[in-house]
Design an enzyme around this catalytic site. Structure first.
Site, PDB file in Angstrom:
ATOM      1  N   ASP A 171       0.831  -1.206   0.000  1.00 12.05           N
ATOM      2  CA  ASP A 171       0.000   0.000   0.000  1.00 12.05           C
ATOM      3  C   ASP A 171       0.865   1.254   0.000  1.00 12.05           C
ATOM      4  O   ASP A 171       0.596   2.216  -0.732  1.00 12.05           O
ATOM      5  CB  ASP A 171      -0.900   0.012   1.230  1.00 12.05           C
ATOM      6  N   SER A 172       1.883   1.254   0.847  1.00 15.48           N
ATOM      7  CA  SER A 172       2.726   2.443   0.957  1.00 15.48           C
ATOM      8  C   SER A 172       3.515   2.688  -0.320  1.00 15.48           C
ATOM      9  O   SER A 172       3.652   3.835  -0.772  1.00 15.48           O
ATOM     10  CB  SER A 172       3.679   2.295   2.150  1.00 15.48           C
TER      11      SER A 172
END
Length: 401
Positions: free
Chosen positions: A171-172
């Site tokens: 996600d990051s």
């Protein structure tokens, strides 16, 4: 709220939830953009309840990713909500979303509709597999993206199960690439006047950081796998146990640095030994070299190892827990541990600083984010869009806000 940073004057609408979209919004907000976060009425971002620490019922993942943002409520499934979003689009530069592909189109809010209202709007779309292709329709989580991209396969120890990092790394990474794409699109718009779609996929973000794995396989049939605490063929670059039982990282795989390591250990002859004389030789004799360095480290305290090697120009450091990270003098000196007031709990909360550091227009953490959904409804809808309080009351009654 005083806005500073290189993106001062840029307005971002964030309609994503959880991690990847909000992380992209956070990065843009850190650099000075005005970020308006939209949450459906009665269905706040689940990130408000994420994080392992709890104080008075509040969790602190929200503090990190909601900082610098304004919060409004808006039901995009209603005609009134759609109209308000388009009014915001007309006055904004970027919209960030991380719904499953096709969701905006289902609400009649696809890029073609957004562009009709603002030809310069930049639509940043973050999804599991991208907006096109045979798997575009599938929902995506970081855990699966890390696995499907091959990233997870390279984690862990040979012969063991591939563990995940205790973070939502996929996600990051996708959020970072999404923010990078937004900045590139902003620059191009300054030349052409036109916006565009930025399409960032979790799987592709995980693939993009995998160095030479693709050409290694294409040319040599090499399927890279997990290598435990080291990189295969890159030596020395490993962790070594010190006299008190703690681990120290020593990285000296470059020829010049390896020579300095040999001098610091009192073993200068190793630098000219045929087994270790160059990068390729050290990679072939990695186990033997790790044992020599491990034996040297085992007789010394961790601080002594790090100080001795650092003085010699060898890269070395501890494996810190978060308790040690927050006391790190280097991070403190660089303002990478920032106090900001969290009105939800009535106290300052420590969080990560702004990366990267700009010399003339640095980004800032201006406040810890909105305590409640819709906290800035009046400011945004009345102040920015010119709606009256009476109109807002009616919209609330209709379930739009």
């Amino acid at each position: 709220m005083s806005v500073t940073g290189p993106l001062d004057g840029v307005r971002v609408i964030e309609v994503g939830t959880l991690i990847s979209g909000p992380f992209a919004g956070r990065l843009l907000g850190d650099m000075g953009a005005e970020v308006i976060k939209i949450e459906p009425p009665g269905a706040p971002d689940p990130l408000r309840t994420w994080g392992q620490a709890e104080l008075d019922g509040h969790h602190f993942f929200w503090t990190v990713h909601a900082r610098n943002k304004k919060a409004v409520t808006l039901n995009l499934r209603t005609e009134g909500g759609r109209a308000l979003l388009l009014d915001l689009v007309e006055r904004s530069d970027i919209i960030v979303e991380n719904f499953r592909p096709g969701t905006l189109e289902k609400w009649n809010l696809g890029y073609d509709v957004l562009r009709e209202r603002n030809r310069g709007i930049i639509l940043v779309r973050v999804s599991g597999y991208g907006q096109t292709g045979p798997e575009a329709h599938k929902a995506g989580y970081a855990s699966v993206a890390e696995a499907a991209s091959g990233l997870r396969h390279m984690n862990g120890f040979p012969g063991g199960p591939p563990p995940r990092l205790a973070l939502s790394l996929g996600d990051s990474l996708a959020g970072m690439f999404a923010a990078q794409g937004a900045l590139a699109a902003l620059y191009r718009r300054s030349v052409t006047g036109d916006g565009q779609v930025v399409d960032a996929a979790l799987t592709e973000a995980c693939l993009a950081v995998q160095e030479s794995t693709i050409p290694d396989y294409d040319v040599g049939g090499v399927v890279r796998g997990p290598s435990g605490t080291r990189l295969e063929g890159i030596a020395p670059s490993n962790i070594y146990r010190s006299a008190d039982g703690s681990w120290v990282v020593i990285a000296a795989n470059q020829d010049t640095v390896f020579r300095r390591l040999c001098e610091a250990m009192g073993r200068p002859e190793l630098a000219t030994d045929d087994r270790f004389a160059n990068h390729v030789a050290r990679g072939r004799n990695q186990d033997e070299l790790d044992k020599i360095i491990g034996d040297w480290a085992a007789e010394r305290q961790p601080d002594d190892i790090i100080e001795t090697l650092s003085a010699a120009g060898v890269i070395a450091g501890p494996i810190n827990t978060v308790a040690e990270v927050v006391e790190d003098p280097q991070l403190r000196a660089r303002d990478m541990l920032v106090e900001h007031w969290d009105e939800r709990v009535g106290r300052s909360v420590l969080g990560p600083g702004v990366v990267p550091v700009l010399s003339e227009t640095p980004g800032t953490v201006r406040y810890a984010g909105p305590a409640a959904p819709g906290q800035h409804n009046d400011e945004v809808y009345c102040g920015l869009l010119g709606r009256s309080s009476t109109e807002l009351d009616a919209l609330r009654a209709e379930g739009v806000l």
